[in-house]
Scaffold this motif. Sequence first.
Motif, mmCIF file in Angstrom:
data_model
loop_
_atom_site.group_PDB
_atom_site.id
_atom_site.type_symbol
_atom_site.label_atom_id
_atom_site.label_comp_id
_atom_site.label_asym_id
_atom_site.label_seq_id
_atom_site.Cartn_x
_atom_site.Cartn_y
_atom_site.Cartn_z
ATOM 1 N N VAL A 248 0.920 -1.347 -0.006
ATOM 2 C CA VAL A 248 -0.033 0.105 -0.009
ATOM 3 C C VAL A 248 1.035 1.269 0.048
ATOM 4 C CG1 VAL A 248 -1.615 1.227 1.220
ATOM 5 C CG2 VAL A 248 -1.948 -1.317 1.093
ATOM 6 N N LEU A 249 2.059 1.339 0.953
ATOM 7 C CA LEU A 249 2.816 2.452 0.854
ATOM 8 C C LEU A 249 3.333 2.823 -0.610
ATOM 9 C CD1 LEU A 249 3.797 4.693 2.818
ATOM 10 C CD2 LEU A 249 5.851 3.227 3.349
ATOM 11 N N GLY A 250 3.811 1.688 -1.186
ATOM 12 C CA GLY A 250 4.700 1.781 -2.421
ATOM 13 C C GLY A 250 3.795 2.447 -3.487
ATOM 14 N N ALA A 251 2.657 1.945 -3.455
ATOM 15 C CA ALA A 251 1.573 2.361 -4.449
ATOM 16 C C ALA A 251 1.275 3.820 -4.118
ATOM 17 C CB ALA A 251 0.285 1.516 -4.310
ATOM 18 N N LEU A 252 0.950 4.385 -2.816
ATOM 19 C CA LEU A 252 0.874 5.739 -2.666
ATOM 20 C C LEU A 252 1.966 6.646 -2.964
ATOM 21 C CD1 LEU A 252 -0.993 5.225 1.092
ATOM 22 C CD2 LEU A 252 -1.976 6.242 -1.304
ATOM 23 N N GLU A 253 3.288 6.176 -2.515
ATOM 24 C CA GLU A 253 4.518 6.686 -2.909
ATOM 25 C C GLU A 253 4.636 7.012 -4.524
ATOM 26 O OE1 GLU A 253 7.920 6.092 0.496
ATOM 27 O OE2 GLU A 253 7.299 4.568 -1.246
ATOM 28 N N ASP A 254 4.138 6.070 -5.258
ATOM 29 C CA ASP A 254 4.177 6.241 -6.791
ATOM 30 C C ASP A 254 3.117 7.164 -7.139
ATOM 31 O OD1 ASP A 254 5.108 5.085 -9.504
ATOM 32 O OD2 ASP A 254 2.845 4.784 -9.611
ATOM 33 N N TYR A 255 2.155 7.113 -6.490
ATOM 34 C CA TYR A 255 0.893 8.006 -6.934
ATOM 35 C C TYR A 255 1.057 9.655 -6.699
ATOM 36 C CZ TYR A 255 -3.757 10.112 -7.699
ATOM 37 O OH TYR A 255 -4.776 11.009 -8.207
ATOM 38 N N PHE A 256 1.622 9.850 -5.500
ATOM 39 C CA PHE A 256 1.875 11.140 -5.099
ATOM 40 C C PHE A 256 3.310 11.861 -5.465
ATOM 41 C CE2 PHE A 256 -0.851 10.278 -1.388
ATOM 42 C CZ PHE A 256 -1.583 11.219 -1.517
ATOM 43 N N GLY A 257 4.204 10.674 -5.849
ATOM 44 C CA GLY A 257 5.573 11.307 -6.530
ATOM 45 C C GLY A 257 6.342 11.830 -5.528
ATOM 46 N N VAL A 258 5.922 11.835 -4.053
ATOM 47 C CA VAL A 258 6.703 12.187 -3.078
ATOM 48 C C VAL A 258 6.877 11.139 -2.160
ATOM 49 C CG1 VAL A 258 6.858 13.767 -1.166
ATOM 50 C CG2 VAL A 258 5.796 14.554 -3.252
ATOM 51 N N ASP A 259 8.138 10.935 -1.762
ATOM 52 C CA ASP A 259 8.356 9.870 -0.496
ATOM 53 C C ASP A 259 7.603 9.992 0.725
ATOM 54 O OD1 ASP A 259 10.224 8.715 -2.391
ATOM 55 O OD2 ASP A 259 12.068 9.455 -1.276
ATOM 56 N N TYR A 260 7.468 9.078 1.337
ATOM 57 C CA TYR A 260 6.551 8.979 2.733
ATOM 58 C C TYR A 260 7.292 9.909 3.488
ATOM 59 C CZ TYR A 260 5.388 7.442 7.503
ATOM 60 O OH TYR A 260 5.024 7.188 8.721
#
Length: 859
Positions: A248-260
């Motif tokens: 889930v975290l990886g998918a979100l990082e990819d969507y936002f284009g910004v690291d956690y």
Amino acid sequence: MYRIVNGGLVTVALLSCTSLSANEFVLSKVAKPISQAVQLSLDPARDDFSGSTQISLNVLNATKVLDINGLAYTASNVTLSGNKPCEMSATMLDTGIVKLSCPHTITPGEYTLSLDFTAPYNRQSVGLYKTIDGDLPYLFTQFEMSDARRAFPLFDEPEYKIPFQLTISAPSSEKVYSNTPEVGTQQQDGMTIHTFAPTQIISSYLVAFAVGQFEEIEVKGMSVPGRVITTKGKIASAKYAAEQMPIVLGALEDYFGVDYPFAKLDSVAVPEFPFGAMENAGLVTYREDILLLDNASATQSARQRTVSIVGHELAHQWYGNLVTMAWWNDLWLNEAFASWMAAKITHQTHPEFESNLRLPKNRVMSLDARLSTKPIRKPINNEADIMDGLGLAYSKGEAVLAMVENWIGESAFKAGIRQYIQDHAYKNTTADDLWNALAKASGKDVPQVLRTFIEQSSYPLVKVSLNGDQLTLSQQRFVSAGTQAPAQIWTVPVSLKFGDAKQSQQQTLLLDKPSQTFTLPFAPTWVFPDADGMGYYRWLLPEQQLSALLATAKTALNPRERLALLSGADALLDAGFIDGGALLNIVGEFVDDQHPQVVASALGLLQAQKQTFIDASNHQLWAKFVTARAQLAVKRYGLSTVDGEDPQISKLRPTLIALLGFEGQDPNVIATATKQTQAYLTQSDAADPYLIGTYLQIAAFNGDDTLLEQMQRQFEITKDAQQRTHLLYALGYAPAGKLQQQILAYSLTDAITAPDLSYLYAGQLYRDDRKQAFRDWAYAHYAAIASKLPPFALPRLPGYLASGCELAPLERAEVFFTPKVEQVAGYGRSLAKLNEQVNDCVILKQREQASVVSFLQQQ
């Protein structure tokens, strides 16, 4: 008030706020914090705690009085150091504001405010609260919306984003966690002092910590370190969540284009929790049955719930934590965005869940149509304002965002979000900032669409008329039949699907006038005005065109569209455009749909209509009709899970079992439920995981005191979070009479936590005799219930006791709660909404009862 003399003890007495104006719930702007250090001495074995804090602040204007937030603590040694130090006197208001007074004028500049404090641990699941799990005490925090002020003095408003540095002293036998990595420990007299790194700049509601005898497992594969943390004896159930978080975290990082954006990502499974989860920066907390499950036996529904809620909370790390609303009037967007993002990520990472068939709008559109409902972006003064319509804010906001994304396109929406996050990282924003970013990325007037849906209550009824290739759309406010409402207009992206025997197409048209005519590419024979179920509006077709749509719906519309069609037809009954018998006929036709979720929705709508129209004269007609429709699905799908079957069938089957067991009183189903329950109480993996929750409820409803005692005993000792929740719901179905009264009395014991009350009380509303007994008991025990419920949940109580289709319970609620309106913020609004809901239902029943009974008699 409380008073301080010569640095001595401050005692607390709350002032009445009945005459306070709105701005007295908000801190004055004469000062703002720069950073804050907090030292806490926490021992879970005690009932209270102590601490001290130092707030570096900037005084902006000359003043003798500074405002901070605080509730329910006793303070001492309140001092302001800087250009001209002073000892400060203090007055604590029940608005949550503390007035700190200095004998002389404080000139602008930088200062340090210091004070010591003591307070009891909260026992209503807010602030810094204590709970017992497995005979061990634990401490947790829940600070959103405005409960950080119960734990320590601070500037407790979202616009004040600062670094917090926590130092926590606790018995050396206890583990301690906070938002940031631990940077040092020191042993002293059986205590360990835990020093945590300063946080990034965050709002106070995102600060969190936990103390107790925890267990943990490492989460591998994330861009930052992380753990799943549980109370003692439960860590084995944390593996599924630990596996899903990096996905889930990886998918979100990819969507936002910004690291956690934070240094770590710990997740805590909390046995007593007032919400589903909370996005605290770096230390996310979850109700434990969300985070803990046995993947080998878990249902797909349970796994989907875990992934979806993890997705929601992790989306907040960017939208909410990294970029934060300036004030609570934009909480709707904070939560709506996280819900929308979670739906997208869940479907992306787990398409097998078919979570895209979930239509959040269906949960709230009937509420949104009422005249008493406020817009989801509205003035916010206090917590009661925040909680008013919060569920509407989640679901309506999510649906409207999905509608806008569908209109402007996924790539433009994504580009706008990415730019918004980059431009506003570590800052506060308003909704306009996001709207403008989406407009810039898409070249479309996104703000105009969003303002009409977010800053107005309700939604449009879109009337559709087709003449060859000419399509006319007109709009008016959707209201229940007979209701008069002020005229409103929306800018509506109307998503159409239309076709004939040879072809079908989709097109989105922007309706921004009372009526507009559009030319279609060809002359269709049917039109569906809610393609992919993306519109936050209701629609109306002329009778002939509705018939044409229904004739082709099962083949021309996808499952999500068929679900939207069902809910749209249900709404037409409320608005008076079709009669009750016609609705039951439409819905009944979809009980044999090829997709199990459509079948489940159809059966659910039939049950909902039964709740409105059932009475002593037609009880048997309803039982016959509903169970006959359920049997159609039983013939297709059976009553037992088959190895390798589509999980969507498995998700449907509990609905069938419940209808046969509760409505049909099928002796074979009841016997199976009792047998499965006994096996489950002995060995939790011995029963069908999809059906056991329903079986437990049926068994409890038909059970005796021996069975109820077994359930209670297992509920109290189990370390299986899923089993605990199943049993909690089931106990609420104890049969009418002595056993129901015993369970109600049990709800007020320490075995049931404050957040668990709503789970245990849900089943009390089944069957009129049990519902009435519950109401009588609740009124008699109001003081005990009110003192146990989380404070934010109290305003919901009138609706819980009197919603439905009967005037007598409404009148009783109004007599009982009206004198308490001044005491409990939110009761007034709850009573207004309750009055409208009940009267609307009564009018509907009077209008359509004859049509419904006539239809039932013909079945």
